[in-house]
Design an enzyme around this catalytic site. Structure first.
Site, PDB file in Angstrom:
ATOM      1  CE1 TYR A 101      -3.726   2.542   0.971  1.00  0.00           C
ATOM      2  CE2 TYR A 101      -1.845   3.643   1.977  1.00  0.00           C
ATOM      3  CZ  TYR A 101      -3.136   3.675   1.507  1.00  0.00           C
ATOM      4  OH  TYR A 101      -3.845   4.842   1.559  1.00  0.00           O
ATOM      5  CD  GLU A 185      -5.806   4.499  -1.258  1.00  0.00           C
ATOM      6  OE1 GLU A 185      -5.996   4.823  -0.070  1.00  0.00           O
ATOM      7  OE2 GLU A 185      -6.683   3.986  -1.974  1.00  0.00           O
TER       8      GLU A 185
END
Ligand code: GDP
Ligand code: MN
Length: 376
Positions: A101, A185
């Site tokens: 992530y 993101e």
């Protein structure tokens, strides 16, 4: 404004981040052809501006073109957390070895950005963050310095990401800065069985204040908003629809805000916020009036103007001109005060429109407009 995954994917690609080959469609038949062109197998992904698609059944792996068509048929028309799915993206499947992530997000209170990264990426990242916060690195980024190689190494080290991700971290920062984003993101950023680093999913939130120089994604806010707000936006008006019955038009955001309060204080509810700014020409006034009058909930309209640099007679001229253009269907209460108020009032009196009345004070005008609206 949030971008769709396929738009984020395009930006990543333009900045040299590796993404899977992919194409978007709204037709199951076309999905089959795209899958064939991708080599047969495909990941079929709902294009909606919300996360958790995978868990909601909006991401399906199809083993062949027929299965891709079937998957597209199932996903199109789904509702994911209140977002109807009308397009899908078909992507070339990737052999995932590990999921990471990474994101950069504006931290307003700190006046900085925050790099957030974890070696435990994927669909469970929220749970990881809640249960094992130490598995998620959070590193402040000074926007004046940005993320160059040394900083990217620090981020990767802190999160336990492999060194091959450093290049992506630098490029992702460039996406943020060059595209005027508040958030970028990638979840998951994956390492493939072949050792490549690929961005499998992307979320980008653009800064609406930079919209004027980033027109490529269109004005989606206007397109998806309330139809009256969309019409107002197309005319360049600063209009927000509310749920009351007194239409409000004023010059200057502060004056309009206090007009809303005064109307509410008179026992009525404002139907909108509309700041016509300093110009207040007949054009702007006509556009504003026509938008406000198009709201079926509006029972009366209050025009509250304090003449400063823009003199009241110019505003009155604008109102008179607008009355020639827009058919007034509801009572209009006008309060003109400040620079050249007497001349402005005289101009409106001379027009003598049966539905227009003038009140000289803000409180009085609001009371009158509220009475007209609640009596109607
Ligand atoms: P999200 O649920 O909205 O975040 O959608 P993602 O695009 O992140 O997909 C959810 C999950 O599907 C990912 O975390 C992966 O585990 C899986 N996935 C997505 N694309 C692929 C792919 O190409 N290959 C494999 N094996 N899994 C994938
Ligand atoms: Mn994801």
């Amino acid at each position: 404004m949030d971008l769709y995954e396929h738009q984020a994917r395009e930006l990543f690609e333009e900045h040299g981040i590796v993404v899977p080959r992919a194409e978007v469609t709204d037709s199951p038949g076309r999905a089959r052809e795209i899958a064939r062109a991708l080599g047969g197998r495909a990941v079929v992904k709902a294009q909606v501006k919300t996360g958790g698609r995978g868990k909601a059944g909006g991401v399906r792996l199809a083993a062949d073109p027929a299965a891709a068509e079937e998957a597209a048929r199932r996903i199109l028309g789904m509702d994911i957390k209140g977002h109807p799915v009308d397009t899908v993206m078909l992507a070339e499947p990737v052999d995932i070895e590990r999921e990471f992530y990474v994101s950069y997000v504006l931290d307003r209170s700190a006046g900085r950005f925050l790099a957030i990264a974890s070696a435990a990426g994927g669909t469970e990242i929220e749970q990881v963050a809640a249960e094992r916060p130490e598995a998620v690195a959070r590193i402040p980024v000074d926007p004046a310095v940005g993320v160059h190689t040394a900083m990217a190494v620090r981020i990767a080290d802190a999160a336990g990401l492999p060194p091959q991700t450093v290049d992506v971290l630098v490029r992702l920062w460039k996406v943020l800065v060059r595209e005027d984003a508040l958030l970028v993101e990638v979840n998951p950023l994956v390492r493939t069985a072949q050792g490549r680093i690929v961005a499998l999913d992307g979320k980008v939130t653009l800064d609406d204040n930079a919209r004027f120089r980033r027109s490529r994604w269109g004005d989606e806010r206007a397109a998806s908003a309330d139809p009256l707000e969309a019409r107002a936006a197309a005319k360049g008006l600063n209009y927000v629809r509310l749920d009351g019955e007194v239409g409000v038009i004023g010059n200057g955001a502060g004056l309009v805000m206090s007009t809303l309060d005064v109307v509410a204080g008179c026992g009525a509810r404002p139907a909108n916020f509309l700041d016509i700014g300093g110009g207040a020409s007949a054009r702007v006034m006509a556009d504003g009036l026509s938008v406000v009058l198009s709201d079926p909930a509006v029972k009366s309209v209050l025009v509250n103007v304090f003449g400063g640099i823009t003199a009241c007679d110019a505003v009155a001229d604008g109102i008179v001109g607008a009355l020639d253009e827009v058919r007034l269907t509801k009572p209009l209460v006008v309060r003109l005060d400040g620079n050249n108020a007497a001349r402005g009032r005289a101009l409106l009196d001379a027009r003598a429109h049966p539905l227009v009345e003038q009140v000289t004070t803000m409180d009085g005008a609001a009371r009158r407009a509220a009475r007209l609206a609640t009596a109607a």
